[in-house]
Design a protein around this motif. Structure first.
Motif, PDB file in Angstrom:
ATOM      1  N   ALA A  84       0.861  -1.188   0.000  1.00 44.40           N
ATOM      2  CA  ALA A  84       0.000   0.000   0.000  1.00 44.40           C
ATOM      3  C   ALA A  84       0.892   1.232   0.000  1.00 44.40           C
ATOM      4  O   ALA A  84       2.028   1.184   0.464  1.00 44.40           O
ATOM      5  N   ILE A  85       0.368   2.337  -0.528  1.00 46.47           N
ATOM      6  CA  ILE A  85       1.116   3.585  -0.552  1.00 46.47           C
ATOM      7  C   ILE A  85       0.134   4.734  -0.345  1.00 46.47           C
ATOM      8  O   ILE A  85      -0.916   4.780  -0.989  1.00 46.47           O
ATOM      9  N   ASP A  86       0.441   5.644   0.580  1.00 43.98           N
ATOM     10  CA  ASP A  86      -0.490   6.743   0.849  1.00 43.98           C
ATOM     11  C   ASP A  86      -0.300   7.856  -0.186  1.00 43.98           C
ATOM     12  O   ASP A  86       0.663   7.868  -0.955  1.00 43.98           O
ATOM     13  N   ASP A  87      -1.241   8.807  -0.192  1.00 46.01           N
ATOM     14  CA  ASP A  87      -1.239   9.845  -1.220  1.00 46.01           C
ATOM     15  C   ASP A  87       0.021  10.709  -1.162  1.00 46.01           C
ATOM     16  O   ASP A  87       0.579  11.083  -2.200  1.00 46.01           O
ATOM     17  N   GLU A  88       0.467  11.043   0.046  1.00 48.54           N
ATOM     18  CA  GLU A  88       1.654  11.893   0.173  1.00 48.54           C
ATOM     19  C   GLU A  88       2.894  11.208  -0.395  1.00 48.54           C
ATOM     20  O   GLU A  88       3.678  11.809  -1.133  1.00 48.54           O
ATOM     21  N   ALA A  89       3.047   9.915  -0.060  1.00 49.03           N
ATOM     22  CA  ALA A  89       4.192   9.171  -0.585  1.00 49.03           C
ATOM     23  C   ALA A  89       4.088   9.015  -2.091  1.00 49.03           C
ATOM     24  O   ALA A  89       5.099   9.079  -2.805  1.00 49.03           O
ATOM     25  N   LEU A  90       2.887   8.845  -2.602  1.00 51.18           N
ATOM     26  CA  LEU A  90       2.680   8.704  -4.037  1.00 51.18           C
ATOM     27  C   LEU A  90       3.075   9.980  -4.769  1.00 51.18           C
ATOM     28  O   LEU A  90       3.777   9.934  -5.791  1.00 51.18           O
ATOM     29  N   ARG A  91       2.649  11.109  -4.235  1.00 49.07           N
ATOM     30  CA  ARG A  91       3.020  12.392  -4.848  1.00 49.07           C
ATOM     31  C   ARG A  91       4.533  12.578  -4.847  1.00 49.07           C
ATOM     32  O   ARG A  91       5.117  13.047  -5.834  1.00 49.07           O
ATOM     33  N   GLU A  92       5.175  12.263  -3.727  1.00 49.83           N
ATOM     34  CA  GLU A  92       6.625  12.439  -3.665  1.00 49.83           C
ATOM     35  C   GLU A  92       7.334  11.504  -4.628  1.00 49.83           C
ATOM     36  O   GLU A  92       8.298  11.893  -5.291  1.00 49.83           O
ATOM     37  N   ALA A  93       6.855  10.260  -4.721  1.00 50.01           N
ATOM     38  CA  ALA A  93       7.478   9.313  -5.639  1.00 50.01           C
ATOM     39  C   ALA A  93       7.432   9.829  -7.074  1.00 50.01           C
ATOM     40  O   ALA A  93       8.417   9.741  -7.816  1.00 50.01           O
ATOM     41  N   LEU A  94       6.301  10.397  -7.469  1.00 49.32           N
ATOM     42  CA  LEU A  94       6.183  10.954  -8.812  1.00 49.32           C
ATOM     43  C   LEU A  94       7.098  12.154  -9.001  1.00 49.32           C
ATOM     44  O   LEU A  94       7.737  12.310 -10.040  1.00 49.32           O
ATOM     45  N   ALA A  95       7.164  13.000  -7.979  1.00 50.37           N
ATOM     46  CA  ALA A  95       8.042  14.165  -8.066  1.00 50.37           C
ATOM     47  C   ALA A  95       9.505  13.755  -8.171  1.00 50.37           C
ATOM     48  O   ALA A  95      10.320  14.472  -8.778  1.00 50.37           O
ATOM     49  N   LEU A  96       9.858  12.603  -7.597  1.00 49.04           N
ATOM     50  CA  LEU A  96      11.230  12.093  -7.643  1.00 49.04           C
ATOM     51  C   LEU A  96      11.485  11.261  -8.899  1.00 49.04           C
ATOM     52  O   LEU A  96      12.532  10.652  -9.039  1.00 49.04           O
ATOM     53  N   ASN A  97      10.505  11.276  -9.795  1.00 48.65           N
ATOM     54  CA  ASN A  97      10.650  10.605 -11.091  1.00 48.65           C
ATOM     55  C   ASN A  97      10.791   9.092 -10.952  1.00 48.65           C
ATOM     56  O   ASN A  97      11.635   8.470 -11.601  1.00 48.65           O
ATOM     57  N   VAL A  98       9.945   8.508 -10.087  1.00 44.34           N
ATOM     58  CA  VAL A  98       9.907   7.049 -10.011  1.00 44.34           C
ATOM     59  C   VAL A  98       9.484   6.520 -11.376  1.00 44.34           C
ATOM     60  O   VAL A  98       8.738   7.180 -12.109  1.00 44.34           O
ATOM     61  N   ASN A  99       9.956   5.342 -11.737  1.00 43.71           N
ATOM     62  CA  ASN A  99       9.663   4.810 -13.065  1.00 43.71           C
ATOM     63  C   ASN A  99       8.546   3.777 -13.066  1.00 43.71           C
ATOM     64  O   ASN A  99       7.864   3.599 -14.075  1.00 43.71           O
TER      65      ASN A  99
ATOM     66  N   ASP B  96      -1.634  13.404 -14.591  1.00 44.73           N
ATOM     67  CA  ASP B  96      -0.466  13.372 -15.461  1.00 44.73           C
ATOM     68  C   ASP B  96       0.781  13.237 -14.612  1.00 44.73           C
ATOM     69  O   ASP B  96       0.867  13.772 -13.510  1.00 44.73           O
ATOM     70  N   ARG B  97       1.782  12.543 -15.154  1.00 45.35           N
ATOM     71  CA  ARG B  97       3.044  12.431 -14.449  1.00 45.35           C
ATOM     72  C   ARG B  97       3.677  13.800 -14.300  1.00 45.35           C
ATOM     73  O   ARG B  97       3.723  14.600 -15.232  1.00 45.35           O
ATOM     74  N   MET B  98       4.159  14.133 -13.101  1.00 43.74           N
ATOM     75  CA  MET B  98       4.769  15.432 -12.874  1.00 43.74           C
ATOM     76  C   MET B  98       6.154  15.497 -13.495  1.00 43.74           C
ATOM     77  O   MET B  98       6.886  14.515 -13.540  1.00 43.74           O
ATOM     78  N   LEU B  99       6.497  16.693 -13.964  1.00 44.21           N
ATOM     79  CA  LEU B  99       7.821  16.928 -14.505  1.00 44.21           C
ATOM     80  C   LEU B  99       8.753  17.363 -13.385  1.00 44.21           C
ATOM     81  O   LEU B  99       8.400  18.223 -12.576  1.00 44.21           O
ATOM     82  N   SER B 100       9.940  16.795 -13.353  1.00 48.44           N
ATOM     83  CA  SER B 100      10.929  17.210 -12.363  1.00 48.44           C
ATOM     84  C   SER B 100      11.541  18.545 -12.779  1.00 48.44           C
ATOM     85  O   SER B 100      11.407  18.982 -13.933  1.00 48.44           O
ATOM     86  N   ASP B 101      12.226  19.200 -11.846  1.00 47.80           N
ATOM     87  CA  ASP B 101      12.889  20.468 -12.160  1.00 47.80           C
ATOM     88  C   ASP B 101      13.905  20.279 -13.280  1.00 47.80           C
ATOM     89  O   ASP B 101      14.011  21.113 -14.186  1.00 47.80           O
ATOM     90  N   ARG B 102      14.668  19.190 -13.237  1.00 49.66           N
ATOM     91  CA  ARG B 102      15.677  18.956 -14.266  1.00 49.66           C
ATOM     92  C   ARG B 102      15.029  18.741 -15.634  1.00 49.66           C
ATOM     93  O   ARG B 102      15.525  19.208 -16.656  1.00 49.66           O
ATOM     94  N   GLU B 103      13.897  18.031 -15.651  1.00 52.39           N
ATOM     95  CA  GLU B 103      13.203  17.828 -16.922  1.00 52.39           C
ATOM     96  C   GLU B 103      12.719  19.149 -17.495  1.00 52.39           C
ATOM     97  O   GLU B 103      12.792  19.364 -18.716  1.00 52.39           O
ATOM     98  N   CYS B 104      12.269  20.047 -16.633  1.00 52.04           N
ATOM     99  CA  CYS B 104      11.845  21.365 -17.112  1.00 52.04           C
ATOM    100  C   CYS B 104      13.025  22.157 -17.655  1.00 52.04           C
ATOM    101  O   CYS B 104      12.888  22.908 -18.630  1.00 52.04           O
ATOM    102  N   GLU B 105      14.192  21.992 -17.036  1.00 49.95           N
ATOM    103  CA  GLU B 105      15.397  22.643 -17.552  1.00 49.95           C
ATOM    104  C   GLU B 105      15.727  22.130 -18.948  1.00 49.95           C
ATOM    105  O   GLU B 105      16.074  22.910 -19.849  1.00 49.95           O
ATOM    106  N   VAL B 106      15.622  20.820 -19.131  1.00 56.12           N
ATOM    107  CA  VAL B 106      15.895  20.223 -20.447  1.00 56.12           C
ATOM    108  C   VAL B 106      14.897  20.748 -21.474  1.00 56.12           C
ATOM    109  O   VAL B 106      15.265  21.118 -22.596  1.00 56.12           O
ATOM    110  N   ILE B 107      13.605  20.811 -21.087  1.00 57.40           N
ATOM    111  CA  ILE B 107      12.573  21.321 -21.999  1.00 57.40           C
ATOM    112  C   ILE B 107      12.880  22.751 -22.419  1.00 57.40           C
ATOM    113  O   ILE B 107      12.777  23.115 -23.595  1.00 57.40           O
ATOM    114  N   ALA B 108      13.285  23.581 -21.452  1.00 59.80           N
ATOM    115  CA  ALA B 108      13.587  24.976 -21.754  1.00 59.80           C
ATOM    116  C   ALA B 108      14.741  25.096 -22.742  1.00 59.80           C
ATOM    117  O   ALA B 108      14.718  25.935 -23.654  1.00 59.80           O
TER     118      ALA B 108
END
Length: 205
Positions: free
Chosen positions: A83-98, A139-151
């Motif tokens: 099981a995984i709670d909502d807070e951990a799920l959000r953080e996992a996505l922000a950390l670019n879990v695969n 939608d999967r969240m974009l990490s800060d580094r991914e946004c840098e690459v996009i820019a």
């Protein structure tokens, strides 16, 4: 062969996965039974994919993932969880879990997940995907580094120039672009550039 590092404190899970993967072209090449042990062993492990139990003594799977990303380890990570709670799920996505796989799921889904993330994609168990919609993270969240690459793509830089500016390897840039394409559903740098102004502008606003 896909080489796997497994961190899980339950011997039964480790034994079951060893049996599941045997003879399939996927092999467990390293093991840990705690978060602390995982962080000690993973840097030396010649693994293509890292599987982390969310609940472990000495540091959760989320804490291990957080530290790996902080160290610059961008290897694919799958969270295996009861099981995984909502807070951990959000953080996992922000950390670019695969990948995220529930322990209650059909074992074949874990193999599917391993293959997908090893190829550079993302795979999330269907019940978790349903949860994402409910908590407003469809939608999967974009990490800060991914946004840098996009820019930088928007500015017309090539992979080698992006690598030099961000002080990463050109291969790492390719990995980021593959993930960005997968997350945003685009197939080329041109399509990405078309979306870039809205994406980067929305994040900075």
């Amino acid at each position: 062969m896909i080489r796997i590092f497994l961190a899980d404190d339950h011997p039964m899970i480790q034994t079951a996965l060893e049996a599941l993967l045997g003879g399939t072209g996927r092999k467990i090449v390293g093991r840990a039974t705690s978060g602390a042990e995982a962080l000690d062993l993973i840097p030396r492990a010649k693994a293509d994919v890292i599987i982390l139990d969310v609940q472990m003594p000495g540091g959760s799977g989320i804490q291990v993932l957080r530290e790996l990303r902080k160290r610059g380890d961008d290897r694919p990570v799958i969270l295996l969880t009861a099981a995984i709670d909502d807070e951990a799920l959000r953080e996992a996505l922000a950390l670019n879990v695969n990948g995220i796989v529930l322990k209650s799921s059909d074992p074949s889904l874990l193999i599917e997940c391993i293959d997908k993330v090893a190829a550079g994609g993302d795979w999330i168990d269907e019940p978790i995907t349903d949860r994402l919609s409910q908590i407003g993270v469809a939608d999967r969240m974009l990490s800060d580094r991914e946004c840098e690459v996009i820019a930088l793509v928007r500015d017309g830089l090539k992979n080698r120039d992006i690598a030099a500016q961000l002080q990463i390897t050109e291969g790492t840039v390719k990995v980021y672009l593959h993930r960005i394409f997968d997350k945003l559903g685009v197939k080329s740098r041109t399509e990405l550039a078309i979306k870039a102004d809205q994406l980067v502008g929305g994040r900075s606003g």
